[in-house]
Design a protein around this motif. Structure first.
Motif, short mmCIF file in Angstrom:
data_model
loop_
_atom_site.label_atom_id
_atom_site.label_comp_id
_atom_site.label_asym_id
_atom_site.label_seq_id
_atom_site.Cartn_x
_atom_site.Cartn_y
_atom_site.Cartn_z
N PRO A 1 78.92 52.75 41.08
CA PRO A 1 78.36 53.32 39.85
C PRO A 1 77.14 52.51 39.41
N GLN B 1 76.82 62.40 32.74
CA GLN B 1 77.83 62.52 33.79
C GLN B 1 78.30 63.98 33.92
N LYS C 1 74.36 52.12 36.15
CA LYS C 1 74.04 52.52 34.79
C LYS C 1 72.62 53.03 34.70
N PHE C 2 72.44 54.00 33.80
CA PHE C 2 71.09 54.52 33.51
C PHE C 2 70.27 53.41 32.85
N LYS C 3 69.06 53.19 33.35
CA LYS C 3 68.16 52.20 32.73
C LYS C 3 66.89 52.93 32.28
N GLY D 1 75.88 57.32 40.50
CA GLY D 1 75.49 56.09 41.20
C GLY D 1 75.23 56.34 42.66
N ARG E 1 71.58 59.66 33.24
CA ARG E 1 72.53 59.18 32.22
C ARG E 1 73.74 60.11 32.09
N LYS F 1 81.71 58.43 38.72
CA LYS F 1 80.56 58.06 37.89
C LYS F 1 79.27 58.12 38.71
N THR G 1 82.39 46.89 40.24
CA THR G 1 82.84 48.28 40.09
C THR G 1 82.79 49.07 41.40
#
Length: 209
Positions: A204, A155, A206-208, A162, A153, A160, A180
């Protein structure tokens, strides 16, 4: 080795020695365990080392960055990147154990303390990383399912968190679903014809939780 110094002229003495040592180490190991094709081993610095370092033309990893190398094979892009970024942590994963044996021996010979290896399918890895790197092990849609939930999560870097994927050819169809995604042409950084169609793809994720 001249190739590496051409594009990375600010290496330390230690890094120069480590990069110089790669050829003899890989040729020796390749004679015992075939991890690189015969054609490619003769062009190790162009096709493997410099290609791996293409990622470093796109991002300058800050110290403390964690990187997962999926399907690392003989240690690419993970080993060259670990030499270039000694203050970052690299986790190299492959489902073929004999290849990791080569990587472990190379890392030990070069005294690289920022590499660890795991014999596993990536889906079984239960950790998170700032970046996930790979060299064209599958299509991006399949790859993103493999690495789902493995991106950290917080950065740290300009890019970004990924995926950073080394791939060639026309990727329009494969990447069209990603809004993106960004493709960096390696021909913008390297003069050699080998890089004409090669790219670094940044996606990139996203944090899951």
């Amino acid at each position: 080795m001249e190739l590496i110094l051409k594009y990375f002229p600010n290496l330390t003495e230690t890094q120069i020695q480590q990069f110089e040592a790669l050829e003899a180490l890989y040729k020796d190991w390749n004679s015992k365990i075939n991890v690189i094709s015969r054609k490619d081993i003769d062009e190790l610095y162009l096709r493997h080392v410099l290609h791996s370092l293409g990622i470093a033309k796109v991002i300058d990893f800050v110290p403390g960055t964690s990187i997962l190398d999926v399907g690392t094979g003989g240690g690419f892009p993970g080993v060259p990147l670990a030499i270039l970024f000694p203050e970052c942590q690299f986790h190299l994963v492959d489902s073929i154990n004999k290849k990791l044996k080569v990587i472990n021996a190379v890392a030990e010979a070069l005294e690289l303390t920022n590499i660890r290896t795991t014999h596993s399918r990536v889906e079984a890895i239960d950790e998170t990383y700032d970046f996930i790197v790979s060299r064209a092990v599958t299509t991006m849609p399949e790859f993103t399912t493999w690495v789902k939930g493995k991106v950290a999560r917080t950065q740290k870097n300009e890019l970004k968190n990924g995926v950073l994927y080394l791939k060639g050819g026309d990727l329009t169809e494969e990447l069209k679903q990603y809004k993106t995604v960004k493709a960096f042409l390696l021909s913008d950084y390297f003069d050699e014809s080998f890089f004409e169609t090669k790219k670094v793809i940044h996606l990139p994720l996203k944090f899951k939780s």
